[in-house]
Design an enzyme around this catalytic site. Structure first.
Site, short mmCIF file in Angstrom:
data_model
loop_
_atom_site.label_atom_id
_atom_site.label_comp_id
_atom_site.label_asym_id
_atom_site.label_seq_id
_atom_site.Cartn_x
_atom_site.Cartn_y
_atom_site.Cartn_z
CB SER A 188 17.60 55.20 -9.98
OG SER A 188 18.88 54.71 -10.41
CG HIS A 230 16.99 52.01 -7.29
ND1 HIS A 230 16.57 50.43 -6.67
CD2 HIS A 230 17.07 51.91 -8.17
CE1 HIS A 230 15.99 49.50 -7.61
NE2 HIS A 230 16.90 50.52 -8.25
CG MET A 283 23.95 48.44 -14.54
SD MET A 283 23.62 49.86 -15.63
CE MET A 283 22.38 50.92 -15.49
CG HIS A 327 18.14 46.62 -9.41
ND1 HIS A 327 17.56 48.20 -10.21
CD2 HIS A 327 17.95 45.33 -9.60
CE1 HIS A 327 17.12 46.57 -10.99
NE2 HIS A 327 17.59 45.61 -11.19
CG MET A 341 13.96 44.99 -14.38
SD MET A 341 14.19 46.75 -13.04
CE MET A 341 14.55 48.17 -14.61
CG PHE A 347 20.72 52.38 -20.50
CD1 PHE A 347 21.98 52.67 -20.92
CD2 PHE A 347 20.72 51.37 -21.51
CE1 PHE A 347 23.05 51.94 -21.54
CE2 PHE A 347 21.47 50.24 -21.99
CZ PHE A 347 22.33 51.25 -22.44
N GLY A 348 19.22 54.56 -17.45
CA GLY A 348 17.94 56.05 -17.34
C GLY A 348 17.07 56.49 -18.29
N GLY A 349 16.22 57.17 -17.99
CA GLY A 349 15.75 57.63 -18.56
C GLY A 349 14.76 57.19 -20.35
N GLY A 393 11.61 52.53 -13.50
CA GLY A 393 12.03 52.56 -15.59
C GLY A 393 10.81 53.45 -15.55
N GLY A 394 11.25 54.45 -15.92
CA GLY A 394 10.65 55.64 -17.06
C GLY A 394 9.26 55.82 -15.90
#
Ligand code: DX5
Ligand code: ZN
Length: 216
Positions: free
Chosen positions: A8, A33, A37, A66, A137, A143-145, A176-177
């Site tokens: 991403s 990716h 948003m 996405h 998800m 948010f990333g991270g 995610g994560g």
């Protein structure tokens, strides 16, 4: 089977985006990716089509787009203009999901449906045979991270069972994560595609991290 990896670029260095896209071109990444948003569906705004046009021009990898936006059907032509391979829309953003899926296919892209952490896999029962992919998800989008939500592993298992029961050919993607540890468990549970933002771009050697994720 080795998972497909879709890094991403939300976690890339936006001041040097070209450098990061070129790194992905050299890497073993399968897709790129792209997280769009709108500040409405999710509490953040990332980047839009004027920026992505240049990413699309530079990328030699298929784009996995996405959309974390309300009414994603309004942007089918814009996503198509990027040359996207996959267009992911959220289940929670589409009251007429079946129609949107057909419209994405008619536009010449592969339709994928994304579900938030609080949306049960069972809600996909009547759409699973019409989609190219389901994106689970494993964080709340925006948010990333963020920290991986453990229950996501069980959701991958449930989705694998639904796919087998219905004879669907849908791929399973998780976002995610994802890192080496959570990624290994997701692949064991039946995930086909791993999205990774922070794990790749915060790594000392992002190209090597993509290789290691690919070997899971
Ligand atoms: C979150 C995005 C993700 C994000 C993942 O809303 O959909 O694609 O970039 O980032 P990491 O891998 O850092 O959790
Ligand atoms: Zn994403």
């Amino acid at each position: 089977m080795k998972p497909m990896i879709s890094p991403s670029i939300l976690s890339a260095d936006f001041a040097y985006l070209a450098k990061d896209v070129e790194m992905l071109n050299r890497s073993e990444a399968d897709w790129v990716h792209i997280d769009i948003m709108d500040g409405v569906f999710v509490p953040n705004i990332s980047f839009g089509f004027p920026v992505l046009k240049y990413v699309a021009k530079l990328s030699e990898k298929p784009l996995d787009v996405h959309l974390m936006i309300v009414q994603p059907e309004k942007f089918i032509q814009e996503v198509k203009a990027l040359g996207a391979h996959v267009m992911n829309v959220h289940y929670e953003a589409c009251p007429h999901l079946h129609r949107v899926v057909q419209q994405i296919r008619e536009a010449g892209m592969q339709p994928a449906v994304t579900i938030n952490p609080a949306t049960p896999v069972a809600m996909l029962q009547d759409i699973i045979c019409d989609v190219y992919m389901v994106l689970i998800m494993s964080v709340n989008p925006g948010f990333g991270g963020q920290k991986f939500i453990e229950h996501s592993v069980e959701k991958v298992r449930e989705l694998r069972a639904l796919i087998e029961r219905t004879g669907s050919k849908a791929l399973i993607e998780v976002d995610g994560g994802v890192n080496l540890e959570t990624g290994a468990r997701l692949v064991a549970a039946g995930a086909d595609v791993l999205v990774a933002g922070n794990a790749v771009f915060a790594a000392e050697n992002p190209e090597e991290m993509i290789h290691r994720l690919k070997e899971l």
